[in-house]
Design an enzyme around this catalytic site. Structure first.
Site, PDB file in Angstrom:
ATOM      1  NE  ARG A 198     -28.224 -13.752  -5.107  1.00  0.00           N
ATOM      2  CZ  ARG A 198     -27.821 -14.892  -5.690  1.00  0.00           C
ATOM      3  NH1 ARG A 198     -26.809 -14.883  -6.538  1.00  0.00           N
ATOM      4  NH2 ARG A 198     -28.432 -16.019  -5.443  1.00  0.00           N
ATOM      5  CG  ASN A 211     -32.970 -21.641  -8.666  1.00  0.00           C
ATOM      6  OD1 ASN A 211     -33.074 -21.997  -7.495  1.00  0.00           O
ATOM      7  ND2 ASN A 211     -32.015 -20.828  -9.086  1.00  0.00           N
ATOM      8  CG  ASN A 257     -50.068 -11.362  -5.151  1.00  0.00           C
ATOM      9  OD1 ASN A 257     -49.544 -10.300  -4.835  1.00  0.00           O
ATOM     10  ND2 ASN A 257     -50.435 -12.279  -4.270  1.00  0.00           N
ATOM     11  CE  LYS A 298       1.570   2.971  -2.092  1.00  0.00           C
ATOM     12  NZ  LYS A 298       2.497   3.657  -1.180  1.00  0.00           N
ATOM     13  NE  ARG A 358       4.715   3.958   5.291  1.00  0.00           N
ATOM     14  CZ  ARG A 358       4.714   5.239   4.978  1.00  0.00           C
ATOM     15  NH1 ARG A 358       4.194   6.128   5.809  1.00  0.00           N
ATOM     16  NH2 ARG A 358       5.202   5.648   3.830  1.00  0.00           N
TER      17      ARG A 358
HETATM   18  C1  UD1 Z   1       7.926  10.859  -2.671  1.00  0.00           C
HETATM   19  C2  UD1 Z   1       8.842  12.065  -2.881  1.00  0.00           C
HETATM   20  C3  UD1 Z   1       8.467  13.139  -1.883  1.00  0.00           C
HETATM   21  C4  UD1 Z   1       7.031  13.509  -2.043  1.00  0.00           C
HETATM   22  C5  UD1 Z   1       6.122  12.282  -1.955  1.00  0.00           C
HETATM   23  C6  UD1 Z   1       4.721  12.647  -2.355  1.00  0.00           C
HETATM   24  C7  UD1 Z   1      10.975  11.169  -3.620  1.00  0.00           C
HETATM   25  C8  UD1 Z   1      12.356  10.843  -3.251  1.00  0.00           C
HETATM   26  N1  UD1 Z   1      10.218  11.654  -2.687  1.00  0.00           N
HETATM   27  O1  UD1 Z   1       8.184  10.356  -1.374  1.00  0.00           O
HETATM   28  O2  UD1 Z   1       9.279  14.285  -2.085  1.00  0.00           O
HETATM   29  O3  UD1 Z   1       6.654  14.462  -1.053  1.00  0.00           O
HETATM   30  O4  UD1 Z   1       6.569  11.250  -2.853  1.00  0.00           O
HETATM   31  O5  UD1 Z   1       3.839  11.576  -2.146  1.00  0.00           O
HETATM   32  O6  UD1 Z   1      10.601  11.006  -4.781  1.00  0.00           O
HETATM   33  N2  UD1 Z   1       8.368   3.972  -6.336  1.00  0.00           N
HETATM   34  C9  UD1 Z   1       8.884   3.176  -7.334  1.00  0.00           C
HETATM   35  N3  UD1 Z   1      10.132   2.659  -7.178  1.00  0.00           N
HETATM   36  C10 UD1 Z   1      10.889   2.883  -6.066  1.00  0.00           C
HETATM   37  C11 UD1 Z   1      10.350   3.696  -5.049  1.00  0.00           C
HETATM   38  C12 UD1 Z   1       9.082   4.230  -5.228  1.00  0.00           C
HETATM   39  O7  UD1 Z   1       8.240   2.942  -8.346  1.00  0.00           O
HETATM   40  O8  UD1 Z   1      12.014   2.373  -6.009  1.00  0.00           O
HETATM   41  C13 UD1 Z   1       7.018   4.514  -6.523  1.00  0.00           C
HETATM   42  C14 UD1 Z   1       6.080   4.064  -5.449  1.00  0.00           C
HETATM   43  O9  UD1 Z   1       5.387   2.889  -5.843  1.00  0.00           O
HETATM   44  C15 UD1 Z   1       5.121   5.245  -5.324  1.00  0.00           C
HETATM   45  C16 UD1 Z   1       5.970   6.433  -5.741  1.00  0.00           C
HETATM   46  O10 UD1 Z   1       7.093   5.906  -6.425  1.00  0.00           O
HETATM   47  O11 UD1 Z   1       4.031   5.141  -6.203  1.00  0.00           O
HETATM   48  C17 UD1 Z   1       6.420   7.257  -4.555  1.00  0.00           C
HETATM   49  O12 UD1 Z   1       7.197   6.435  -3.719  1.00  0.00           O
HETATM   50  P1  UD1 Z   1       7.122   6.547  -2.146  1.00  0.00           P
HETATM   51  O13 UD1 Z   1       8.058   5.571  -1.552  1.00  0.00           O
HETATM   52  O14 UD1 Z   1       5.733   6.517  -1.710  1.00  0.00           O
HETATM   53  O15 UD1 Z   1       7.757   7.995  -1.969  1.00  0.00           O
HETATM   54  P2  UD1 Z   1       7.588   8.968  -0.761  1.00  0.00           P
HETATM   55  O16 UD1 Z   1       8.498   8.557   0.312  1.00  0.00           O
HETATM   56  O17 UD1 Z   1       6.167   9.107  -0.447  1.00  0.00           O
HETATM   57 CA    CA Z   2       4.084   7.980  -1.147  1.00  0.00          CA
END
Ligand code: UD1
Ligand code: CA
Length: 473
Positions: free
Chosen positions: A342, A395, A386, A24, A17
């Site tokens: 800077r 430079n 001054n 990200k 997204r």
């Molecule tokens: C997840 C939780 C949800 C919670 C929310 C809080 C699950 C199934 N759901 O949902 O209950 O409310 O976080 O923010 O856990 N990631 C991986 N590998 C993957 C998928 C995700 O490393 O295959 C990592 C992502 O990079 C991220 C984190 O896990 O840092 C959470 O993943 P994301 O897809 O954002 O989960 P949510 O749908 O937000």
């Molecule tokens: Ca998330």
């Protein structure tokens, strides 16, 4: 053997997204990447090791993180393909076998606002109660998008249901799963084999482990955190800007509590690292990020940017100016409006750097002035100097692509609109006549004039214009 304390950060997800080429977790939140903020919040926790699950653009993420200066070792585990948070945790087994006696703090790489003390509180509570899992929950006025915490009739934790799998009734639950857990590793990881992809997203959900544990009467305790802002997960550009706004608000509040006046906090962007002494006033429209240290009784802004390693001593004014990378300003100095300092611009005390003056790789001594329209690059300017309006230090030698230094010793006066062709030295108390182009060193106490002498042609105007111009005929 003593139990290990391990941190796990999930950061393999794509972050679709954000619509970005940059992974990200490398997106900056007020000067530091999300992942750097997360890892830095781990510093006080005294973890034995941190395991980072990476996947999408793994190499780039690993590269950036390996350059951070952190007091713990980071073990990278690659998750490929990314089949959900549960699947991400299964990869951790490669680094931390199931039988390892460890307590594991799990968090997400896209939650950069959690404070170290909040993690500490969670670990402390976990240590006291020794459950299978302590999970963080927050009541949200708008819980849309988060997993919800479902409880049974006795109000005991039952399971977590993801938004996409939730019934209308479940969607009304305000208690959300923050995505932060402390778990008893052998117990928790023992359930990974039971996870399935039977859900709306076809993923292995880490959250399902908690439901399975509760079914088996293993203790899962929800820990309520007070501030929903802290657990903001960044999935979109709007959430990224929201995170910056929250950090800035917190910083403004802290500074005001410490005796700093901020005329209009909503107009400011203030990174959490910045320090400002009491009785300083921050005027509207400032952007301050990095290792910015401002002294007491300063006036900063309106509309001033400081980014990098910036030190402003007591009783200084910096107005409508841009300070970048490494800048130090001695006390009682006045910078701006519209100055650009800077890359090692080091100013002494009671220095005046005024409008449309640029200073880089230059030291300026005490009580020296460059009040208008100057460029000072690669110069050593002494005390009580001054620089006249419009003075330029040449430079740069474009033929050899080289920079040369200009030395301007104590007490030198440079007339307006002079060009100092580096390398050149103006010795103590020498004077440069206005409009000079100086190519050779000037001795102490001498005056150098390097410009064409004025010629005056008598009666020239009347001779050339027989008919006065601009007069109606
Ligand atoms: C997840 C939780 C949800 C919670 C929310 C809080 C699950 C199934 N759901 O949902 O209950 O409310 O976080 O923010 O856990 N990631 C991986 N590998 C993957 C998928 C995700 O490393 O295959 C990592 C992502 O990079 C991220 C984190 O896990 O840092 C959470 O993943 P994301 O897809 O954002 O989960 P949510 O749908 O937000
Ligand atoms: Ca998330």
């Amino acid at each position: 053997m003593a139990k290990l304390r391990i941190g796990v950060v999930l950061a393999a997800g794509k972050g679709t997204r954000l619509k970005s080429d940059l992974p990200k977790v490398l997106h900056p939140v007020l000067g530091k990447s999300m992942i750097q903020r997360v890892l830095e919040s781990f510093v006080p926790l005294k973890l034995d090791q941190v395991i980072l699950v990476i996947g999408h653009q793994a190499q780039q993420v690993e590269e950036v993180i390996s350059h951070l200066n952190l007091p713990f070792s980071i073990h990278f585990v690659v998750q490929e393909p990314q089949l959900g948070t549960g699947h991400a945790m299964m990869q951790v087994l490669k680094a931390l076998p199931s039988e390892t006696q460890a307590d594991v703090l799990i968090t997400c790489g896209d939650m950069p606002l959690v404070l170290a003390e909040r993690y500490q509180e969670l670990l402390k509570l976990y240590d006291q109660k020794q459950p299978a899992v302590a999970m963080v929950t927050v009541a949200m006025s708008d819980p849309t998008g988060y997993g919800r915490v479902v409880r049974d009739q006795e109000n005991q934790f039952q399971r977590i249901v993801e938004e996409k799998d939730a019934t209308l009734e479940e969607k009304k639950i305000p208690w959300i799963n923050a995505g932060i857990y402390t778990v008893n590793w052998p117990v928790f990881s023992g359930y990974f084999a039971k996870l399935t992809q039977n859900n709306a997203q076809g993923e292995f959900y880490l959250t399902d482990v908690l439901g399975l544990l509760a079914q088996d009467k293993k203790q899962v305790i929800p820990v309520v955190w007070p501030d929903p802002d802290e657990i903001l997960g960044i999935n979109s550009r709007s959430q990224l800007s929201e995170a910056c706004g929250i950090l800035s608000r917190w910083t403004a509040k802290r500074l005001m509590d410490q005796g700093v006046s901020i005329v209009n906090p909503q107009s400011m962007t203030l990174a959490p690292e910045i320090q400002v002494g009491a009785d300083s006033v921050l005027y509207p429209g400032c952007y301050l990020e990095g290792d910015v240290v401002i002294g007491f009784h300063c006036e900063i802004g309106p509309y001033t940017t400081m980014r990098g390693e910036i030190e402003v001593s007591d009783f200084c004014r910096v107005v409508y100016s841009n300070l970048e990378r490494r800048v130090a300003i001695g006390k009682n100095s006045y910078v701006g409006p519209f100055a650009h300092l800077r890359d090692n611009a080091i100013l002494g005390e009671t220095v005046r750097v005024g409008n449309f003056v640029e200073v880089k790789e230059t030291q300026i001594g005490d009580r020296s002035n460059a009040a208008h329209l100057c460029y000072l690059g690669d110069a050593d300017v002494g005390d009580d100097v001054n620089m006249g309006a419009g003075t330029i230090v040449a430079n740069y030698d474009p033929i050899r692509d080289a920079k040369h230094r200009t030395v301007i010793e104590n007490g030198v006066k440079v007339g307006c609109n002079s060009v100092l062709i580096a390398p050149v030295t103006l010795h103590q108390r020498s004077c440069i006549a206005a409009g000079s182009v100086i190519t050779e060193d000037v001795e102490s106490g001498d005056l150098a004039i390097a410009r064409a002498r004025q010629t005056q042609i008598e009666g020239w105007v009347d001779k050339t214009s027989a008919q006065p111009v601009n007069e109606p005929s």
